[in-house]
Design a protein around this motif. Structure first.
Motif, PDB file in Angstrom:
ATOM      1  N   PHE A   1      23.784  25.940  47.169  1.00 20.19           N
ATOM      2  CA  PHE A   1      24.793  24.895  46.985  1.00 20.19           C
ATOM      3  C   PHE A   1      26.035  25.522  46.341  1.00 20.19           C
ATOM      4  O   PHE A   1      26.438  25.150  45.232  1.00 20.19           O
ATOM      5  CB  PHE A   1      24.237  23.767  46.113  1.00 20.19           C
ATOM      6  CG  PHE A   1      23.005  23.119  46.686  1.00 20.19           C
ATOM      7  CD1 PHE A   1      23.098  21.966  47.441  1.00 20.19           C
ATOM      8  CD2 PHE A   1      21.742  23.679  46.482  1.00 20.19           C
ATOM      9  CE1 PHE A   1      21.963  21.366  47.984  1.00 20.19           C
ATOM     10  CE2 PHE A   1      20.602  23.093  47.013  1.00 20.19           C
ATOM     11  CZ  PHE A   1      20.714  21.930  47.778  1.00 20.19           C
ATOM     12  N   PRO A   2      26.645  26.499  47.012  1.00 16.61           N
ATOM     13  CA  PRO A   2      27.686  27.311  46.368  1.00 16.61           C
ATOM     14  C   PRO A   2      28.949  26.531  46.010  1.00 16.61           C
ATOM     15  O   PRO A   2      29.595  26.852  44.997  1.00 16.61           O
ATOM     16  CB  PRO A   2      27.974  28.397  47.406  1.00 16.61           C
ATOM     17  CG  PRO A   2      27.548  27.810  48.713  1.00 16.61           C
ATOM     18  CD  PRO A   2      26.366  26.951  48.392  1.00 16.61           C
ATOM     19  N   GLU A   3      29.338  25.533  46.795  1.00 14.98           N
ATOM     20  CA  GLU A   3      30.569  24.804  46.487  1.00 14.98           C
ATOM     21  C   GLU A   3      30.437  24.025  45.191  1.00 14.98           C
ATOM     22  O   GLU A   3      31.337  24.049  44.339  1.00 14.98           O
ATOM     23  CB  GLU A   3      30.933  23.859  47.639  1.00 14.98           C
ATOM     24  CG  GLU A   3      31.315  24.565  48.928  1.00 14.98           C
ATOM     25  CD  GLU A   3      30.108  24.918  49.771  1.00 14.98           C
ATOM     26  OE1 GLU A   3      28.963  24.567  49.366  1.00 14.98           O
ATOM     27  OE2 GLU A   3      30.296  25.564  50.829  1.00 14.98           O
ATOM     28  N   GLN A   4      29.324  23.333  45.015  1.00 16.38           N
ATOM     29  CA  GLN A   4      29.147  22.568  43.776  1.00 16.38           C
ATOM     30  C   GLN A   4      28.998  23.497  42.577  1.00 16.38           C
ATOM     31  O   GLN A   4      29.546  23.223  41.500  1.00 16.38           O
ATOM     32  CB  GLN A   4      27.934  21.635  43.888  1.00 16.38           C
ATOM     33  CG  GLN A   4      27.838  20.668  42.718  1.00 16.38           C
ATOM     34  CD  GLN A   4      26.743  19.638  42.901  1.00 16.38           C
ATOM     35  OE1 GLN A   4      25.643  19.966  43.352  1.00 16.38           O
ATOM     36  NE2 GLN A   4      27.030  18.396  42.552  1.00 16.38           N
ATOM     37  N   ARG A   5      28.287  24.592  42.745  1.00 15.69           N
ATOM     38  CA  ARG A   5      28.142  25.555  41.654  1.00 15.69           C
ATOM     39  C   ARG A   5      29.504  26.100  41.240  1.00 15.69           C
ATOM     40  O   ARG A   5      29.805  26.230  40.041  1.00 15.69           O
ATOM     41  CB  ARG A   5      27.194  26.687  42.055  1.00 15.69           C
ATOM     42  CG  ARG A   5      26.999  27.717  40.944  1.00 15.69           C
ATOM     43  CD  ARG A   5      25.861  28.675  41.241  1.00 15.69           C
ATOM     44  NE  ARG A   5      26.121  29.542  42.382  1.00 15.69           N
ATOM     45  CZ  ARG A   5      25.317  30.551  42.749  1.00 15.69           C
ATOM     46  NH1 ARG A   5      24.217  30.798  42.058  1.00 15.69           N
ATOM     47  NH2 ARG A   5      25.608  31.307  43.795  1.00 15.69           N
ATOM     48  N   LEU A   6      30.353  26.409  42.211  1.00  9.63           N
ATOM     49  CA  LEU A   6      31.673  26.939  41.894  1.00  9.63           C
ATOM     50  C   LEU A   6      32.529  25.904  41.167  1.00  9.63           C
ATOM     51  O   LEU A   6      33.307  26.255  40.269  1.00  9.63           O
ATOM     52  CB  LEU A   6      32.359  27.420  43.168  1.00  9.63           C
ATOM     53  CG  LEU A   6      33.700  28.138  42.986  1.00  9.63           C
ATOM     54  CD1 LEU A   6      33.546  29.362  42.093  1.00  9.63           C
ATOM     55  CD2 LEU A   6      34.281  28.537  44.346  1.00  9.63           C
ATOM     56  N   ARG A   7      32.385  24.633  41.534  1.00  9.26           N
ATOM     57  CA  ARG A   7      33.138  23.594  40.824  1.00  9.26           C
ATOM     58  C   ARG A   7      32.770  23.567  39.348  1.00  9.26           C
ATOM     59  O   ARG A   7      33.630  23.436  38.470  1.00  9.26           O
ATOM     60  CB  ARG A   7      32.881  22.219  41.441  1.00  9.26           C
ATOM     61  CG  ARG A   7      33.559  21.971  42.762  1.00  9.26           C
ATOM     62  CD  ARG A   7      33.635  20.493  43.096  1.00  9.26           C
ATOM     63  NE  ARG A   7      32.340  19.849  43.213  1.00  9.26           N
ATOM     64  CZ  ARG A   7      31.614  19.807  44.332  1.00  9.26           C
ATOM     65  NH1 ARG A   7      32.076  20.414  45.434  1.00  9.26           N
ATOM     66  NH2 ARG A   7      30.461  19.176  44.373  1.00  9.26           N
TER      67      ARG A   7
END
Length: 463
Positions: free
Chosen positions: A339-345
């Motif tokens: 879930f890279p997008e949420q982790r980056l947020r």
């Protein structure tokens, strides 16, 4: 009165109240009640008993809330249950009967109200207990770890404020390919058995225990492996989780009348002075669709970010059943790596708001480690992770080791720069648990083997 068949389990405990879970048994044709009485340690007089009605649709279990406690105080309590012949009895009228309380005396301690007082916690996950044809297989293997934890509790300074269990307290899918638990009866039996072994029972009757669910409270890699036959399994799994793990947690708001508000979500927060905990639900609120892929739902993500930005705690622990990082070489699509997008947020929020002393805590991988994440263009950014797993592994499952994880290359990239992690200690590849000691200078992480002997010590300096 008779001793509880499960419990007592001390749940969420503050400077002024404690929640205690216990279960009775017997013929439900007659009213059943559970009760607790307590006193400050050293006093001779007991409080007036507090009773609740036990009902069959809640497996004859319930939670009693002790109110009006004092900070940093030892209390003794007795717990039991009783069946009555008269259907007219209530939790109030039961006190009119001659009651002989079970002789066992338990102890609990409320936390200190001093903001800067040092704190100590036990963290762990993944207690495998296989049950075949109604018989647990070598339950003493897993319970040995809780005997080791009890040894640490007895000598800990500062005293252990809480035990935080980060998922897989039971394995409902222990024979997943042969006979996974689907019906409510089998799931309830597994919980009763797992939580009634002597050493875990002793631990949970004396130290506040905070729990969260992961996939094995439902089914391996849930919901990715969900199929059309799993609706009943899912309903029953959540019913048993809510009864045995969530019922005594902060997920239930305490109302002014001393009752607990019905459950609306599984994630929750709690705190001791300058140390705050945000315990996520990283399992049941997932969205696996390609256009809005997330491990936390929007409401929970917003609440977590608000808590990180606005809460006053010096140390902020974020608990997630699966690893926030480091990433594994084999990406099974189950952890934050998928879930890279949420982790980056989350990372960009922590960095841009310059939030310090954030530590992610997880389990799941059957290996324990500490790791630090930094940013290529922002030397002030730093977060840490503590992974603690397992309490007890299955002989059929491997342990994680250093080669399990991806070394070297950046974990995530943003316009602001690259995020990259490094291990800050060795990877523990055996049954273990962690002790976290929070002081003004650091969070000291000590991994212990199942007998309580130290395996590795890592110091995380506070900024």
């Amino acid at each position: 009165m008779l001793k509880p068949t499960v419990g007592p389990i001390i749940g969420h405990t503050t400077t002024h109240h404690a929640r205690i879970f216990l279960r009775g048994d017997g013929n439900t044709d007659s009213p059943l009640f559970a009760g607790i009485r307590y006193r400050r340690k050293g006093d001779t007089a007991w409080s007036r008993g507090q009773f609740i009605r036990l009902v069959s649709y809640r497996d004859l279990a319930g939670v009693i809330v002790l109110k009006g406690l004092e900070p940093d105080t030892f209390y003794e309590y007795q717990a039991g249950w009783k069946s009555t012949l008269s259907p007219a009895h209530t939790p109030e009228t039961i006190l009119e009967l001659p009651l002989q309380w079970p002789k066992e005396i338990y102890q609990l301690r409320t936390p200190s109200s001093e903001t800067d007082a040092p704190r100590s916690y036990i963290v762990g996950s993944c207690r495998y207990l296989r049950i075949t044809a109604g018989v647990p297989a070598t339950p003493e293997r897993g319970d040995r770890t809780f005997a080791g934890i009890n040894r640490i509790v007895e000598r800990a300074n500062p005293p252990i404020s809480a035990v935080v269990m980060t998922g897989d307290q039971v394995y409902l899918d222990d024979l997943n390919f042969i006979a996974p638990d689907r019906n409510l009866k089998d799931m309830l039996f597994k919980y009763r058995t797992a939580f009634s072994q002597p050493h875990i029972k002793k631990l949970m009757s004396s130290v506040p225990t905070y729990m969260m669910l992961d996939d094995h409270e439902i089914k391996d890699n849930w919901p990715a492996k969900k199929n059309h036959q799993d609706e009943t399994l899912y309903t029953n799994a959540l019913d048993t989780y809510e009864l045995y793990q969530a019922s005594h947690s902060p997920a239930h708001e305490l109302l002014d009348d001393g009752t607990l508000r019905p459950l609306t979500r599984y994630w929750y927060t709690f705190a001791h002075g300058n140390t705050g905990w945000f315990v996520t639900d990283s399992r049941t609120r997932r969205n696996l669709s390609a256009n809005n892929r997330r491990i936390l739902d929007e409401e929970q993500e917003h609440s977590l970010l608000t808590w990180l930005i606005d809460s006053p705690y010096r140390v902020k622990f974020v608990v997630t059943g699966v690893m926030f990082y480091p990433d594994r070489k084999f990406n099974a699509g189950d952890a934050w790596q998928a879930f890279p997008e949420q982790r980056l947020r989350l990372l960009e929020t922590i960095r841009s708001h310059r939030i310090k002393n954030v530590i992610f805590v997880s389990g799941d991988v059957h290996g324990s480690l500490t790791s630090m994440l930094t940013h290529s263009q922002d030397p002030d950014f730093q977060i840490h992770t503590v992974v603690s797993s397992p309490f007890c592994n299955s002989r059929l499952l491997p342990y994680a080791n250093a080669s399990t994880f991806i070394p070297g290359k950046p974990m995530a990239r943003a316009p602001s720069g690259e995020y990259q992690y490094e291990l800050t200690g060795k990877v523990i590849s055996q049954d273990n648990f962690a002790q976290l000691k929070v002081t003004a200078q650091s969070v000291q992480v000590t991994f212990h083997d199942r007998d309580g002997d130290p395996l590795e010590v890592v110091d995380i300096p506070l900024r």
